[in-house]
Design an enzyme around this catalytic site. Structure first.
Site, PDB file in Angstrom:
ATOM      1  N   ARG A  86       0.837  -1.202   0.000  1.00 61.02           N
ATOM      2  CA  ARG A  86       0.000   0.000   0.000  1.00 61.02           C
ATOM      3  C   ARG A  86       0.871   1.251   0.000  1.00 61.02           C
ATOM      4  O   ARG A  86       0.531   2.261  -0.610  1.00 61.02           O
ATOM      5  CB  ARG A  86      -0.914  -0.001   1.227  1.00 61.02           C
ATOM      6  CG  ARG A  86      -1.936  -1.133   1.206  1.00 61.02           C
ATOM      7  CD  ARG A  86      -2.728  -1.169   2.483  1.00 61.02           C
ATOM      8  NE  ARG A  86      -3.701  -2.250   2.513  1.00 61.02           N
ATOM      9  CZ  ARG A  86      -3.458  -3.458   3.015  1.00 61.02           C
ATOM     10  NH1 ARG A  86      -2.275  -3.754   3.525  1.00 61.02           N
ATOM     11  NH2 ARG A  86      -4.406  -4.375   3.024  1.00 61.02           N
ATOM     12  N   ASP A 146      -9.495  -4.872   8.826  1.00 54.01           N
ATOM     13  CA  ASP A 146      -8.532  -5.845   9.368  1.00 54.01           C
ATOM     14  C   ASP A 146      -9.079  -6.461  10.659  1.00 54.01           C
ATOM     15  O   ASP A 146      -8.895  -7.656  10.917  1.00 54.01           O
ATOM     16  CB  ASP A 146      -7.185  -5.154   9.645  1.00 54.01           C
ATOM     17  CG  ASP A 146      -6.760  -4.300   8.473  1.00 54.01           C
ATOM     18  OD1 ASP A 146      -5.794  -4.633   7.794  1.00 54.01           O
ATOM     19  OD2 ASP A 146      -7.445  -3.285   8.223  1.00 54.01           O
ATOM     20  N   ARG A 149     -11.535  -8.983   9.650  1.00 55.87           N
ATOM     21  CA  ARG A 149     -10.850 -10.198   9.171  1.00 55.87           C
ATOM     22  C   ARG A 149     -10.342 -11.023  10.359  1.00 55.87           C
ATOM     23  O   ARG A 149     -10.464 -12.251  10.369  1.00 55.87           O
ATOM     24  CB  ARG A 149      -9.660  -9.812   8.280  1.00 55.87           C
ATOM     25  CG  ARG A 149     -10.071  -9.338   6.906  1.00 55.87           C
ATOM     26  CD  ARG A 149      -8.882  -8.873   6.079  1.00 55.87           C
ATOM     27  NE  ARG A 149      -9.287  -8.575   4.709  1.00 55.87           N
ATOM     28  CZ  ARG A 149      -8.735  -7.640   3.946  1.00 55.87           C
ATOM     29  NH1 ARG A 149      -7.743  -6.903   4.408  1.00 55.87           N
ATOM     30  NH2 ARG A 149      -9.155  -7.444   2.719  1.00 55.87           N
ATOM     31  N   HIS A 173      -2.827   0.458   8.570  1.00 56.99           N
ATOM     32  CA  HIS A 173      -3.583  -0.473   7.735  1.00 56.99           C
ATOM     33  C   HIS A 173      -2.590  -0.930   6.668  1.00 56.99           C
ATOM     34  O   HIS A 173      -2.442  -0.316   5.615  1.00 56.99           O
ATOM     35  CB  HIS A 173      -4.790   0.225   7.095  1.00 56.99           C
ATOM     36  CG  HIS A 173      -5.426  -0.589   5.994  1.00 56.99           C
ATOM     37  ND1 HIS A 173      -5.971  -1.831   6.208  1.00 56.99           N
ATOM     38  CD2 HIS A 173      -5.574  -0.352   4.660  1.00 56.99           C
ATOM     39  CE1 HIS A 173      -6.440  -2.313   5.070  1.00 56.99           C
ATOM     40  NE2 HIS A 173      -6.195  -1.436   4.112  1.00 56.99           N
TER      41      HIS A 173
HETATM   42  P1  NAD Z   1     -10.451   1.878  -9.189  1.00 55.21           P
HETATM   43  O1  NAD Z   1      -9.311   2.071 -10.129  1.00 55.21           O
HETATM   44  O2  NAD Z   1     -11.480   0.869  -9.528  1.00 55.21           O
HETATM   45  O3  NAD Z   1     -11.206   3.277  -8.973  1.00 55.21           O
HETATM   46  C1  NAD Z   1     -10.565   4.486  -8.741  1.00 55.21           C
HETATM   47  C2  NAD Z   1     -11.419   5.561  -9.369  1.00 55.21           C
HETATM   48  O4  NAD Z   1     -10.911   6.860  -9.014  1.00 55.21           O
HETATM   49  C3  NAD Z   1     -11.430   5.506 -10.919  1.00 55.21           C
HETATM   50  O5  NAD Z   1     -12.753   5.328 -11.376  1.00 55.21           O
HETATM   51  C4  NAD Z   1     -10.869   6.874 -11.319  1.00 55.21           C
HETATM   52  O6  NAD Z   1     -11.449   7.391 -12.520  1.00 55.21           O
HETATM   53  C5  NAD Z   1     -11.215   7.718 -10.097  1.00 55.21           C
HETATM   54  N1  NAD Z   1     -10.469   8.976 -10.005  1.00 55.21           N
HETATM   55  C6  NAD Z   1      -9.167   9.205 -10.281  1.00 55.21           C
HETATM   56  N2  NAD Z   1      -8.884  10.514 -10.081  1.00 55.21           N
HETATM   57  C7  NAD Z   1     -10.033  11.102  -9.648  1.00 55.21           C
HETATM   58  C8  NAD Z   1     -10.387  12.424  -9.238  1.00 55.21           C
HETATM   59  N3  NAD Z   1      -9.492  13.433  -9.254  1.00 55.21           N
HETATM   60  N4  NAD Z   1     -11.651  12.663  -8.837  1.00 55.21           N
HETATM   61  C9  NAD Z   1     -12.574  11.671  -8.836  1.00 55.21           C
HETATM   62  N5  NAD Z   1     -12.293  10.404  -9.212  1.00 55.21           N
HETATM   63  C10 NAD Z   1     -11.050  10.126  -9.607  1.00 55.21           C
HETATM   64  O7  NAD Z   1      -9.805   1.572  -7.764  1.00 55.21           O
HETATM   65  P2  NAD Z   1     -10.539   0.910  -6.516  1.00 55.21           P
HETATM   66  O8  NAD Z   1     -10.323  -0.550  -6.523  1.00 55.21           O
HETATM   67  O9  NAD Z   1     -11.909   1.464  -6.423  1.00 55.21           O
HETATM   68  O10 NAD Z   1      -9.610   1.470  -5.303  1.00 55.21           O
HETATM   69  C11 NAD Z   1      -9.636   2.833  -4.970  1.00 55.21           C
HETATM   70  C12 NAD Z   1      -8.688   3.134  -3.818  1.00 55.21           C
HETATM   71  O11 NAD Z   1      -9.161   2.467  -2.650  1.00 55.21           O
HETATM   72  C13 NAD Z   1      -7.245   2.631  -4.029  1.00 55.21           C
HETATM   73  O12 NAD Z   1      -6.331   3.577  -3.514  1.00 55.21           O
HETATM   74  C14 NAD Z   1      -7.195   1.360  -3.227  1.00 55.21           C
HETATM   75  O13 NAD Z   1      -5.899   1.006  -2.821  1.00 55.21           O
HETATM   76  C15 NAD Z   1      -8.072   1.763  -2.046  1.00 55.21           C
HETATM   77  N6  NAD Z   1      -8.567   0.666  -1.229  1.00 55.21           N
HETATM   78  C16 NAD Z   1      -8.523   0.860   0.102  1.00 55.21           C
HETATM   79  C17 NAD Z   1      -8.925  -0.137   0.951  1.00 55.21           C
HETATM   80  C18 NAD Z   1      -8.853   0.099   2.447  1.00 55.21           C
HETATM   81  O14 NAD Z   1      -9.015  -0.848   3.235  1.00 55.21           O
HETATM   82  N7  NAD Z   1      -8.615   1.318   2.888  1.00 55.21           N
HETATM   83  C19 NAD Z   1      -9.403  -1.357   0.437  1.00 55.21           C
HETATM   84  C20 NAD Z   1      -9.450  -1.513  -0.939  1.00 55.21           C
HETATM   85  C21 NAD Z   1      -9.029  -0.489  -1.775  1.00 55.21           C
END
Ligand code: NAD
Length: 311
Positions: A86, A146, A149, A173
């Site tokens: 991450r 987490d 999980r 995380h």
């Molecule tokens: P994804 O690629 O499916 O979606 C990301 C979206 O963000 C895309 O649709 C993109 O067009 C959009 N985007 C980019 N720049 C933007 C902006 N300036 N304004 C608005 N939208 C914008 O990715 P995802 O699988 O949905 O993951 C998103 C984030 O969540 C990642 O950073 C991922 O690591 C994180 N995530 C966090 C956890 C957690 O436990 N915290 C869990 C899973 C994923």
């Protein structure tokens, strides 16, 4: 009447919208994404199921639509590729989070900011520092997933309903997170006492190592297998949203700004917090054993270094 705004209509953002829609938690969801075609498509897909759920207004909007949201959920950003940690996402996503904060104009908003974009602890800190808003209003989804999980793996091992297990993961995380064995209670009984009475044939000490590994490496396994994680995190985010919108005063391990608690300052990481309509109402300082204290300090140090090295 309650409203959430979701920035980023990718896998995580849209699955959050879907889980919230199923629960009937709010009356309005706005999805904002730079990819207009994608967000229009997601909204069509979600709204075509409206006949089956409670009335809710779901639409594709713009940053201006965040102003009256009760919670603004930030999920926009790059996600991990297989084998990537991450923390490797840090620079790309920090720039993006700052840009989003500027576009939202945080001082014109009334809501809580809930950060999901990874690395979530650093992004929570970036949003706090960049927005200048009260720290209790900005929450990272942290280790809520987490901790869930952890409870799931304990539940399978001990053959007890997940809902009767209290167990927490704190710290980053990510790879340095701390699995709090000293705090595990099953049916109100400390784990060591429960194990002495338990009829399940398990080598409890060996299994503890396996469970901790499974908790820490879950995301890697899922990403390896299907490219992304979104169902578990979406339910975790919905749980945090419920606590905020329904003013529940629930204890959740969200990522929050620490100012002296656990001997740590000027850093965001997860510890048990009481969450209500105002965001983080209270940080709980739970007693840790020596090993857990050292691991938490190490996790904090790692996050501080990563933040320091940010471009
Ligand atoms: P994804 O690629 O499916 O979606 C990301 C979206 O963000 C895309 O649709 C993109 O067009 C959009 N985007 C980019 N720049 C933007 C902006 N300036 N304004 C608005 N939208 C914008 O990715 P995802 O699988 O949905 O993951 C998103 C984030 O969540 C990642 O950073 C991922 O690591 C994180 N995530 C966090 C956890 C957690 O436990 N915290 C869990 C899973 C994923």
């Amino acid at each position: 009447m309650s409203k959430i705004a979701i920035i980023g209509a990718g896998d995580v953002g849209t699955t959050i919208a879907f889980t919230v829609q199923l629960r009937g938690l709010v009356t309005e969801i706005v999805l904002v994404d730079t990819n207009r075609e994608l967000v229009q498509g997601q909204v069509m897909d979600l709204t075509h199921g409206l006949f089956f759920v409670r009335p809710i207004h779901i639409y594709a909007g713009d940053y201006a639509d965040c102003t009256d949201a009760d919670v603004i959920v930030i999920t926009a950003g790059t996600r991990q590729k297989a084998g990537e940690s991450r923390l490797q996402l840090i620079n790309r996503n920090a720039q993006l989070c700052k840009l989003i904060v500027d576009k939202i104009e945080p001082h014109s908003t009334k809501g809580i900011f809930l950060i999901v974009t990874n690395p979530v602890d650093i992004m929570t800190r970036v949003v706090i520092e960049h927005s200048g808003l009260s720290k209790h209003r900005i929450i990272g989804s942290g280790t809520v997933l987490d901790s869930a999980r952890f409870r799931y793996f304990l539940s399978r091992n001990c053959q007890v309903d997940t809902r009767n297990i209290h167990a927490y993961v704190i710290g980053e995380h990510g790879d340095s997170e701390v699995v709090l064995w000293s705090q595990v209670h099953i049916g109100g009984t400390p784990l060591d006492i429960f194990c002495k009475q338990c009829a399940v044939a398990c080598n409890s000490m060996v299994n503890r190592e396996k469970i901790a590994e499974a908790v820490k490496h879950s995301a890697y396994h899922i990403i390896e297998a299907k490219g992304a994680t979104y169902y578990g995190i979406s339910l975790a985010v919905r749980r945090i949203l419920e606590a905020i919108i329904r003013d529940e005063h629930s204890v959740l391990t969200v990522s929050t700004w620490l100012s002296g608690q656990y001997g740590l300052s000027d850093i965001c990481l997860s510890v048990p917090c009481i969450i209500n309509r105002k965001g983080v109402a209270q940080i709980i300082e739970t007693p840790l054993n020596k090993g857990e204290e050292t691991s938490l300090a190490r996790s904090a140090e790692l996050l501080k270094n990563a933040h320091r090295e940010m471009l």
